[in-house]
Motif scaffolding. Structure first.
Motif, PDB file in Angstrom:
ATOM      1  N   GLY A 233       0.813  -1.213   0.000  1.00 26.79           N
ATOM      2  CA  GLY A 233       0.000   0.000   0.000  1.00 26.79           C
ATOM      3  C   GLY A 233       0.843   1.257   0.000  1.00 26.79           C
ATOM      4  O   GLY A 233       0.485   2.262  -0.629  1.00 26.79           O
ATOM      5  N   LEU A 234       1.987   1.210   0.672  1.00 28.68           N
ATOM      6  CA  LEU A 234       2.869   2.369   0.709  1.00 28.68           C
ATOM      7  C   LEU A 234       3.527   2.626  -0.637  1.00 28.68           C
ATOM      8  O   LEU A 234       3.854   3.778  -0.969  1.00 28.68           O
ATOM      9  N   GLU A 235       3.720   1.578  -1.407  1.00 32.85           N
ATOM     10  CA  GLU A 235       4.266   1.774  -2.764  1.00 32.85           C
ATOM     11  C   GLU A 235       3.337   2.656  -3.583  1.00 32.85           C
ATOM     12  O   GLU A 235       3.776   3.583  -4.269  1.00 32.85           O
ATOM     13  N   VAL A 236       2.046   2.390  -3.495  1.00 33.95           N
ATOM     14  CA  VAL A 236       1.056   3.189  -4.224  1.00 33.95           C
ATOM     15  C   VAL A 236       1.040   4.623  -3.686  1.00 33.95           C
ATOM     16  O   VAL A 236       1.026   5.597  -4.451  1.00 33.95           O
ATOM     17  N   ALA A 237       1.056   4.762  -2.359  1.00 33.76           N
ATOM     18  CA  ALA A 237       1.025   6.094  -1.747  1.00 33.76           C
ATOM     19  C   ALA A 237       2.264   6.895  -2.110  1.00 33.76           C
ATOM     20  O   ALA A 237       2.182   8.093  -2.422  1.00 33.76           O
ATOM     21  N   ALA A 238       3.431   6.255  -2.075  1.00 38.62           N
ATOM     22  CA  ALA A 238       4.669   6.960  -2.386  1.00 38.62           C
ATOM     23  C   ALA A 238       4.681   7.436  -3.833  1.00 38.62           C
ATOM     24  O   ALA A 238       5.103   8.566  -4.124  1.00 38.62           O
ATOM     25  N   HIS A 239       4.220   6.596  -4.742  1.00 37.66           N
ATOM     26  CA  HIS A 239       4.179   6.988  -6.156  1.00 37.66           C
ATOM     27  C   HIS A 239       3.239   8.173  -6.350  1.00 37.66           C
ATOM     28  O   HIS A 239       3.503   9.075  -7.152  1.00 37.66           O
ATOM     29  N   ARG A 240       2.151   8.183  -5.609  1.00 41.28           N
ATOM     30  CA  ARG A 240       1.188   9.291  -5.682  1.00 41.28           C
ATOM     31  C   ARG A 240       1.796  10.584  -5.147  1.00 41.28           C
ATOM     32  O   ARG A 240       1.612  11.665  -5.720  1.00 41.28           O
ATOM     33  N   LEU A 241       2.533  10.505  -4.050  1.00 42.98           N
ATOM     34  CA  LEU A 241       3.047  11.693  -3.380  1.00 42.98           C
ATOM     35  C   LEU A 241       4.286  12.283  -4.057  1.00 42.98           C
ATOM     36  O   LEU A 241       4.454  13.500  -4.099  1.00 42.98           O
ATOM     37  N   LEU A 242       5.158  11.441  -4.572  1.00 46.81           N
ATOM     38  CA  LEU A 242       6.444  11.910  -5.067  1.00 46.81           C
ATOM     39  C   LEU A 242       6.336  12.641  -6.403  1.00 46.81           C
ATOM     40  O   LEU A 242       5.534  12.300  -7.265  1.00 46.81           O
ATOM     41  N   ARG A 243       7.203  13.612  -6.560  1.00 48.30           N
ATOM     42  CA  ARG A 243       7.404  14.231  -7.873  1.00 48.30           C
ATOM     43  C   ARG A 243       8.250  13.289  -8.713  1.00 48.30           C
ATOM     44  O   ARG A 243       8.959  12.420  -8.163  1.00 48.30           O
ATOM     45  N   PRO A 244       8.247  13.417 -10.039  1.00 49.55           N
ATOM     46  CA  PRO A 244       9.183  12.631 -10.859  1.00 49.55           C
ATOM     47  C   PRO A 244      10.620  12.896 -10.419  1.00 49.55           C
ATOM     48  O   PRO A 244      11.030  14.047 -10.240  1.00 49.55           O
ATOM     49  N   GLY A 245      11.364  11.847 -10.172  1.00 47.33           N
ATOM     50  CA  GLY A 245      12.720  11.968  -9.646  1.00 47.33           C
ATOM     51  C   GLY A 245      12.793  11.887  -8.145  1.00 47.33           C
ATOM     52  O   GLY A 245      13.888  11.773  -7.577  1.00 47.33           O
ATOM     53  N   GLY A 246      11.640  11.943  -7.474  1.00 53.08           N
ATOM     54  CA  GLY A 246      11.613  11.805  -6.026  1.00 53.08           C
ATOM     55  C   GLY A 246      11.945  10.384  -5.593  1.00 53.08           C
ATOM     56  O   GLY A 246      11.864   9.440  -6.382  1.00 53.08           O
ATOM     57  N   VAL A 247      12.314  10.243  -4.322  1.00 51.59           N
ATOM     58  CA  VAL A 247      12.842   8.966  -3.830  1.00 51.59           C
ATOM     59  C   VAL A 247      12.017   8.460  -2.653  1.00 51.59           C
ATOM     60  O   VAL A 247      11.544   9.244  -1.825  1.00 51.59           O
TER      61      VAL A 247
END
Length: 293
Positions: A233-247
């Motif tokens: 679930g955090l993988e989905v949340a992180a992809h949603r939150l991060l800008r392109p190039g974010g980590v």
């Protein structure tokens, strides 16, 4: 120091030696350290100054503290404090006690943010617990803005205490909510997402150390049959939150090394997914970079 003065200051050290043996017999992993830390806390001194405590000032409450640790109550619950990198945090019943292994996670995150060409990095800490990672990032990356999310209300209370007593409190915002759905107003803007989520498989309950199993919040420990339910679930949340190039940086069990990077796959919009070791050389956390919208 004369023999008489040395003798007058020997009682506490002798009691510490006795306590060490009791804790060792009880299976406590670090009996000498814990015996000394309890003595230092009860006598309001440092571990390195225990030899300066006169016999007349020996506090019998020491043995009450030793008995609690002997029963495998966490050392940090007894002393009321936990150390994390350069922080001293308040902890107790209802919040996950930060572990030394997580310092490697925070350290990697700090280095990654420092390397970014961003004036005021925007960071999200999911499953913040005591606030350890969020506060470490705020302290060591002085211009960072940190949002920390916690679902458990008791844990959030401890995080609030730690944030309020921090010199960096103006740059840390706490949010009560589900890590998988929180902070939608920040979607696509975040430079780094970090998390120490629950990752113990439910099938491993009986193998968990008593200090964690009987005292840490269950919500902070277990995550489905394989331990990876929340991380997915955090993988989905992180992809949603991060800008392109974010980590993203996510802690996991050493036995899950090799499994978590496969959650952050190219077809899901990630690159450079990899495991990293903790201070003991065991695979401890996964990092990945967002590459697609």
């Amino acid at each position: 120091m004369t023999p008489s003065s040395r003798s007058s200051r020997s009682l506490l050290l002798a009691e510490v030696a006795r306590a060490t043996q009791r804790l060792a017999d009880a299976g406590v992993p670090s009996p000498r350290f814990d015996a000394e830390e309890l003595a230092a806390r009860v006598h309001s001194t440092d571990r390195g100054k225990l030899h300066l405590v006169p016999d007349a000032e020996f506090d019998a409450r020491y043995w009450e503290a030793v008995a609690r640790r002997e029963a495998r109550e966490p050392l940090q619950h007894i002393t009321g404090r936990a150390f994390f990198r350069y922080l001293e945090l308040e902890v107790g019943p209802g919040v996950f006690v930060p572990r030394p292994e997580t310092e490697s996670v925070a350290g990697w995150a700090i280095d990654a943010v420092r390397a970014m060409d961003v004036a005021e990095p925007l960071i999200v800490d999911l499953c913040t617990g005591s606030g350890a990672i969020a506060l470490a990032l705020a302290q060591e990356v002085p211009r960072a803005r940190v949002h920390a999310v916690e679902l458990d209300e008791r844990a959030l209370g401890w995080a609030l205490r730690n944030v309020e007593r921090s010199a960096d409190r103006s740059r840390v915002r706490l949010h009560h909510g589900d890590a998988r759905t929180a902070l939608r107003a920040l979607d696509g803007q975040v430079d780094l997402v970090v998390s120490n989520p629950p990752y113990i498989p439910l099938t491993e309950w009986e193998h968990v150390a008593p200090e964690a199993r009987d005292h840490d919040p269950q919500l902070a420990l277990f995550s489905g049959e394989d331990g990876l339910e929340l991380i997915r679930g955090l993988e989905v949340a992180a992809h949603r939150l991060l800008r392109p190039g974010g980590v993203v940086v996510i802690e996991h069990a050493d036995t899950q090394g090799g499994q978590v990077p496969w959650i952050f796959t190219e077809d899901r919009g990630w690159a450079d997914a990899a495991d990293h070791p903790d201070l003991a050389g065991r695979p401890r956390f996964t990092t990945a970079r967002r590459v697609t919208p």
